[in-house]
Structures are given as C-alpha cells and as structure tokens.
Design a protein around this motif. Structure first.
Motif, PDB file in Angstrom:
ATOM      1  N   PRO B 167     -32.204   6.689 -30.072  1.00  0.00           N
ATOM      2  CA  PRO B 167     -31.325   5.714 -29.438  1.00  0.00           C
ATOM      3  C   PRO B 167     -30.789   6.273 -28.127  1.00  0.00           C
ATOM      4  N   LYS B 168     -30.525   5.397 -27.175  1.00  0.00           N
ATOM      5  CA  LYS B 168     -30.193   5.842 -25.825  1.00  0.00           C
ATOM      6  C   LYS B 168     -28.813   5.329 -25.408  1.00  0.00           C
ATOM      7  N   GLY B 169     -27.942   6.247 -25.010  1.00  0.00           N
ATOM      8  CA  GLY B 169     -26.605   5.889 -24.573  1.00  0.00           C
ATOM      9  C   GLY B 169     -26.141   6.782 -23.439  1.00  0.00           C
ATOM     10  N   ALA B 170     -25.214   6.282 -22.634  1.00  0.00           N
ATOM     11  CA  ALA B 170     -24.656   7.087 -21.539  1.00  0.00           C
ATOM     12  C   ALA B 170     -23.293   6.506 -21.173  1.00  0.00           C
ATOM     13  N   SER B 171     -22.432   7.342 -20.579  1.00  0.00           N
ATOM     14  CA  SER B 171     -21.103   6.856 -20.206  1.00  0.00           C
ATOM     15  C   SER B 171     -20.567   7.606 -19.000  1.00  0.00           C
ATOM     16  N   ALA B 172     -19.513   7.059 -18.435  1.00  0.00           N
ATOM     17  CA  ALA B 172     -18.798   7.730 -17.349  1.00  0.00           C
ATOM     18  C   ALA B 172     -17.366   7.232 -17.366  1.00  0.00           C
ATOM     19  N   GLN B 173     -16.461   8.062 -16.888  1.00  0.00           N
ATOM     20  CA  GLN B 173     -15.081   7.625 -16.723  1.00  0.00           C
ATOM     21  C   GLN B 173     -14.651   7.995 -15.313  1.00  0.00           C
ATOM     22  N   VAL B 174     -13.845   7.132 -14.712  1.00  0.00           N
ATOM     23  CA  VAL B 174     -13.445   7.377 -13.333  1.00  0.00           C
ATOM     24  C   VAL B 174     -11.974   6.966 -13.190  1.00  0.00           C
ATOM     25  N   GLU B 175     -11.228   7.773 -12.415  1.00  0.00           N
ATOM     26  CA  GLU B 175      -9.812   7.464 -12.170  1.00  0.00           C
ATOM     27  C   GLU B 175      -9.705   6.533 -10.968  1.00  0.00           C
ATOM     28  N   ILE B 176      -9.043   5.431 -11.172  1.00  0.00           N
ATOM     29  CA  ILE B 176      -8.781   4.526 -10.055  1.00  0.00           C
ATOM     30  C   ILE B 176      -7.298   4.183 -10.075  1.00  0.00           C
ATOM     31  N   THR B 255     -13.354  -3.911  -8.027  1.00  0.00           N
ATOM     32  CA  THR B 255     -14.213  -4.606  -7.061  1.00  0.00           C
ATOM     33  C   THR B 255     -14.223  -3.826  -5.752  1.00  0.00           C
ATOM     34  N   GLY B 256     -15.410  -3.444  -5.309  1.00  0.00           N
ATOM     35  CA  GLY B 256     -15.548  -2.724  -4.045  1.00  0.00           C
ATOM     36  C   GLY B 256     -15.153  -1.262  -4.097  1.00  0.00           C
ATOM     37  N   ASN B 257     -14.797  -0.739  -5.277  1.00  0.00           N
ATOM     38  CA  ASN B 257     -14.391   0.667  -5.379  1.00  0.00           C
ATOM     39  C   ASN B 257     -15.623   1.567  -5.436  1.00  0.00           C
ATOM     40  N   SER B 258     -15.708   2.505  -4.510  1.00  0.00           N
ATOM     41  CA  SER B 258     -16.939   3.292  -4.424  1.00  0.00           C
ATOM     42  C   SER B 258     -17.056   4.304  -5.554  1.00  0.00           C
ATOM     43  N   ALA B 259     -15.931   4.833  -6.035  1.00  0.00           N
ATOM     44  CA  ALA B 259     -15.998   5.775  -7.158  1.00  0.00           C
ATOM     45  C   ALA B 259     -16.546   5.074  -8.398  1.00  0.00           C
ATOM     46  N   PHE B 260     -16.107   3.839  -8.597  1.00  0.00           N
ATOM     47  CA  PHE B 260     -16.618   3.063  -9.727  1.00  0.00           C
ATOM     48  C   PHE B 260     -18.117   2.815  -9.576  1.00  0.00           C
TER      49      PHE B 260
END
Lengths: 408, 408
Positions: B167-176, B255-260
């Motif tokens: 099974p295939k999964g991936a994630s990320a977290q970013v501070e905004i 919306t429009g956030n480059s880090a996201f």
C-alpha cells in the motif's frame, strides 16, 4: 557477446531463389571487423547510369555513414555506383573519427573500383560508440574486386547480418511492354544482442530504368506503407538505411509504371515482414488492420499504439485474447476514437462492439485462435475512411534474455 | 488470476505514519466485487465546504466512473462530499451498463450519507469489460456507514490495491501563519497481473482551505511534474484518477501559499515514485535528469523516450552501462538534439560527450555503478535551459511473467 544459435520460429523455410539483376555484381569477404569465421563486408557495384534512391533513419543521433549517404542521394548520376556494407561495428556516435572512417573507406572504394567517390555509399551495423577499424576493410578491397558475381546476392544478405537468425531476401518480376523487369532485395534487422539497438539495412536492385527523382518519390511513399509500418520494440536505430538502385540494364523505362510500383512495394513489404519475423524473441507474427479512422494518419497512429504496447505484445505472447488491452492502446494513442463506435476482431471473431464485449463473443473461440502463429487483429473506429495496416511480433522472455541477460 | 506473493524489492520498509486530516473520515469493507477475503471498497466522506480538484486519464476509451467524475469536478461546492472506490472491477468498456452502475452507486451513496449526488465521486479499478456487480457494493453501504474513522487511511490504501505489492501513502505538514496544515495521500498502481492495464488511483486530503479553482490549477501544474513524469511501461490506463480534497478544517487559507504548494508537490512526488517502485517486475528504480534542452517540454520528451525505451530498460535490468541505447533513445525522441553537443552521465560518471565516449570513461566504473538499486542517468543536451526529471523502473522477466505467462 552472446551467440544466437536458434533460428526464429517465424523464419521462412529457405532463402528465396532471387533473380540476378543485370547491372549489379556482388562480392563478400571476411574482414574480421568484429566477428570471426564469417563474412562481414559486402560490396556491390552498379553499372553506369544507375539511379540510386534512399531513405534513412530520422534519428537525431544518426551514424556517420547515414549522414554521408544522405548528402550523396540525389547528386550526380553519371558513372557507376557502389555500395559497401560492413557488419560488426555501426560507426555510430564515434565523433569526428566516424566521419574520417567513412571518408577513408569511400575514397579507397573509389580508387579500387573506379566509381566516383560521390557515388560510393556505405553502411555500418553492429556495436556503437567504438571506432570502426576501417583499415581491416580497406585491405580487403583487392580481394573483393577479384570476387564479383552477379549471383552472389544471398552471400551479400549473409555478410550484412549481425544477430539476425536468418538472411532476408525477396524478389518480383513484372512484364512491361513485353519485356521482363526484375527486382531483388535483401535486408537485415531485428536481431539485437547487447550492445546494439535494432539496425535495419535494406538494399533493393532492379534492372528497370527509372529517373532518380521519380525513384526517390516512389520509394519514400512506399516506405511509409511498408518499412515504416513495422515495429519490434518501438526503438529506432541510428543506422536505418534503405537504398534502391535501378540499373536500367533491361532497357525498360519503368518511370511512372504502376505495375512496377506495385511489384516494388510487394518486395519491400516482404522484406519488412521478414524483419518482423526475425524480431528479438518473437514467437508470433501479428498483423494489425485499422479501418474506419478519421484519416489514414490516425489509423497508423492507432495501429502503432497497439503494435508498440507492451501489454498487448505480452498478451499475444501469452495467447491471451485480452481485447481490453487493445481498447487501452486505442484510448492512449492520441488519435481520434469513440469508445462506443469502435469494434475489434481477433481473426474473424467479433470481440467487442458498441462500447462493450460483443453479445455473441465466446472467450474459448478467441483463446483457440490465439494459439496460431500468424495472427490478425482488426479494429474499426467507425469514424471515417482512414485505414492502415501495421505488423509486429510478440514480447517474450526471449526479448528480455537477448537484451538484459547478456553484458555487452 | 495469478497471485502476487512477493513484495517489490523496491518497496519502503513500512507504510508511513500519516497524520489524520480533519474533515475526512474513511471506512472500508469486504464487498466481494471480485476478490475474496480482503477489503475491496473504501468510502471517504468529506465535511461540507471541501474543495475537490481532480486530474484524469486522457484516454479516449476512459471508464464510466472517470467520465462521471470529470463532469462533476468544478461543480457546486456546497455540502459534504464523498469518494467511493472499489477494486477488482474497473467498470471500463462496459457500454451503457457502465454508466448505469455509476448512477446506481452514486445515488445509493448519496441516500446513505446525505451527500448531494453531484458531490459523490467514484473510481473503479480491476478487470475491464465485465459488468460491475454494483449491488454487492450498495448492499454494504450500511456497514460502511457504521465504520467511519479519521484514522483509517491505511485501511483505505489497502482496500484500493489490485495487484500492487504494497500500500502506498505519503504526507507532509507545513506551518502557515503559525498553524499546522496537514496533507496526506494514498495511491495504488502498477501491479497488473492479467487481465488489466496499469490503473493508477490517487487520493490526497488536506485540512487547508483552498478555493476550488486555485486548487485545480495547482493540481494540474504539479501533476505535470510528478505523476505525468513516471512510466512503467508506456501504457496508459483507462481509469487513472487523482482527486485532491481540501477540507478547510484547519481554518488556514492556503490559496496561493507557496509553502503549501511545495509540500503538496512533495507528497505527490513521493506517491508517484512509490507507484514506480511497485512497477511490474521492477528490480531497479531509475531517475532520468535531462538538462540543457531547448525547452522544458523537449526535456520531458527526451526523458520519457529514455524511460520508455525497452532497450534502455532491459539494459538497466542487465546492469549493463549501455549508454549507446541512451543515445539511441535521444535520437528517436523527436525533440531537438545535437549528437556532438550532448553529454551523458551514469551517476557521477561522465560516460559520453562531444559525440563520442568520454576519454576518461572506464567501463568497469559504470558497470560497478549499475549494480545499485537506485540509479540516476543524467543527460545534458547542450542546447538551452530546458530541464525535466522523470522516473521509471527496469524491464525484467518479471514483467513478462506477470503479463504473458498467466491467462486472464
């Protein structure tokens, strides 16, 4: 380098009996370019006035001999002409040295035979990225000169083989104004043990008299329907070359003659199909007939998408009537298609129509059909009058074995 | 149908620990669509106001659920949303019946969950050309409804597998703006025992709030650099679907956030590469970096020509540093190239430059490099600033075995 010992199961029973073409003589020799114990250079000389037409790989990394031939086609047509071909080394991606080798060989052939250098055409096939040991060829020119024969075309077909499992020849004769005109051709291609890519070389000779520009026009059109309609693995060689030589020795002007054009196309198609029948690891020969396409060009795009699909090719190898993979290939090709209008046949068996499996389709019928060696898949797009036929072979463990299991 | 028992040698050590995404709940069930003894349906429900963007196969023979999703993306975004996916049957090339099945399932999901039918998205993956037994799915909706969990994303990843080996999964977290936004996604694809073509399904969820049209624009651009840059065998599925759902539950407008955007692209690339790592029969993971092309588009054409070449892929399988095949693939791609300006590297090893093998190149160095499991081939065209990176796997006996040796 691995040795191929087994002849393709799709090979013809024997090399055909080809007519001698007046105005052409062949000689072959063992020059030891790379292989030992077999001929690896052939030289053909053509009588003065022979028209020479050619088509070549469109690769942007094409080999030095290809660039040299392309520069010469359509040039002065006085005097005799010559074609020298070596196997074992492709003289491809060999930088400036590659051009030097071509110049050395063509000048030596010119000096030895009296053919003007701008009428000396060469091809090289085999390993790429290694310098061509052109001295080994040049030192054999005197031997070649002493061995010319009108009847040595089969020897020539054998000398240009690399990892082909059989020599390829085809011919046709046609009556024009009460006289017989002959066409005979040879080809090599599609045996590719490491480290080479598929290299297809074709030489066709006729004693018809045809104006060079008419010959070139006819050749280009017919190539699109024959050699450009075959594929083994979608990989295009850096060396593909087809030369067509009309000696005119029959005294018959065949320029614009439709019977001659048809006979030539039969010879080209026969040779093209023999290349497929010697495809690496091939166990099945597959004809794909596409009709009802929006245009002929679209039909060919669909046909080649099916023929190049690894999933279709492995299904054929597995004798699996997996028509869903044909639907997939049509869908991905980029050419116009409507899921609900297309129909698919395996042989005479209607498999799918109106966007679904045909109500009368029985899997066991198609499974039985797939056990044959020569198979036909027909696709009708239901959109227009465009049609095309392409030919390919299956994708088997033999292909992987030839291309992955051995080191160069 | 053959059973895959061996996990890909390129698989990650374990399924990653994915963050729960606020606003999304998952449920899975054993509906017996085709497989027995495993889950084969997953249902995700998304809180009201979730933006849903999607990209889909460009196949002209695409499946009924794909057509239904495409018609709904960009529609009304009020109310909750739902995604139902079944494995075992692709509901592809099933004529009018296929559309009926989609309508039955989406209406039943709407009735069971209160999600408006125009916000119910479905995907189907598995055998094609067979009617979807949609009643088996519909009768399980009550069971699914009772089993929703925020933490069941790994179960969802398993329920959508067909012949995937992991099974295939991936994630990320970013501070905004001082708050954490999470992204988590799952994918299936590239295990394809007879009788299917590659089917890639991807579902990515985030608690960020993003306007639907901005989400769609970002997704389309990033797909071109991630999922559209992978290939296992050049065959395009009739069912490829990627849905991206932004619940907005974090209260953070991305919306429009480059880090996201960068975090999302990392997740997409991770999933895309996992699909390649589960490529049929794969034993090597290959990154192809193309620089110096006339344009980015040209660079991608070259990269995919190399990645799809059976001769390159079999050379990789054979641990053969056969750079001549890379030259061949560049030459045939159709994009701009100059034989004498290009350079090729295997890892850090300069193999070829200036139209020939590099003077310092030693075959034994490259041969040692090729024994690795993750390989990089870099090509610089020497023409301009265009660049692209694509990813693929090798072509092995395993591929033939999976696709030819078993009957559907």
């Amino acid at each position: 380098m691995a040795t191929i010992t087994k002849v393709s199961p799709l090979a013809p029973a024997a090399f055909p009996d080809l007519p001698a073409i007046d105005g052409v003589r062949f000689a072959t020799v063992e020059a030891g370019v790379r292989y030992q114990g077999r001929t690896d250079v052939m030289l053909a000389v053509l009588d003065p006035g022979t028209s020479v037409a050619g088509v070549f790989t469109r690769s942007k990394t094409r080999a030095a001999p290809v660039l040299d031939c392309q520069a010469k086609i359509g040039g002065p047509s006085e005097g005799p002409a010559a074609i020298l071909v070596n196997s074992g080394n492709a003289n491809a991606f060999t930088g400036h040295y590659g051009q030097t080798s071509v110049a050395e060989v063509t000048q030596a052939v010119s000096k030895a035979t009296g053919v003007p250098v701008e009428r000396v055409f060469t091809s090289s096939t085999g390993v790429i990225g290694e310098p061509l040991p052109h001295d080994r060829i040049i030192t054999q020119l005197e031997v070649l000169k002493s061995g010319f024969s009108r009847h040595a075309i089969e020897d020539a077909a054998r000398a240009i083989m690399t990892t082909d499992t059989f020599p390829k020849g085809a011919s046709a004769q046609v009556e024009i104004e009460g006289k017989t005109v002959s066409i005979a051709g040879i080809a090599k291609g599609s045996g590719m043990i490491a480290p080479d890519m598929a290299t297809m070389l074709v030489y066709i000779f006729t004693d018809a008299q045809v104006d060079q520009s008419a010959l070139q026009t006819m050749l280009s059109a017919q190539t699109d329907r024959t050699f450009n309609c075959i594929t083994v693995d979608s990989d295009t060689s850096t060396s593909d070359t087809l030369l067509l030589c009309a000696t005119g020795a029959s005294g018959v002007d065949a320029t614009g003659n439709s019977a001659f054009a048809e006979a030539l196309e039969r010879v080209m198609l026969d040779l093209a199909q023999q290349v497929v029948r010697d495809g690496e690891g091939a166990t099945k020969f597959l004809e794909i007939c596409v009709t009802g396409a929006a245009s002929d060009a679209d039909a060919k795009v669909h046909g080649l998408a099916i023929a190049n699909s690894p999933l279709v090719k492995t299904a054929i190898a597995g004798e699996d009537p997996n028509w869903g993979r044909v639907v997939m290939a049509i869908g991905k090709s980029g050419a116009a298609a409507d899921r609900d209008l297309l129909s698919i046949r395996f042989g005479d068996i209607l498999v799918a129509e109106k966007g679904w499996v045909s109500p009368e389709y029985r899997e066991e019928d198609a499974a039985a059909y797939m056990k044959g060696q020569d198979l036909v898949i027909s696709v009708d797009l239901g959109l227009g009058d465009g049609s095309a036929t392409v030919w390919t072979c299956d994708l088997t463990h033999g292909y992987i074995q030839i291309n992955a299991d051995y080191r160069s």
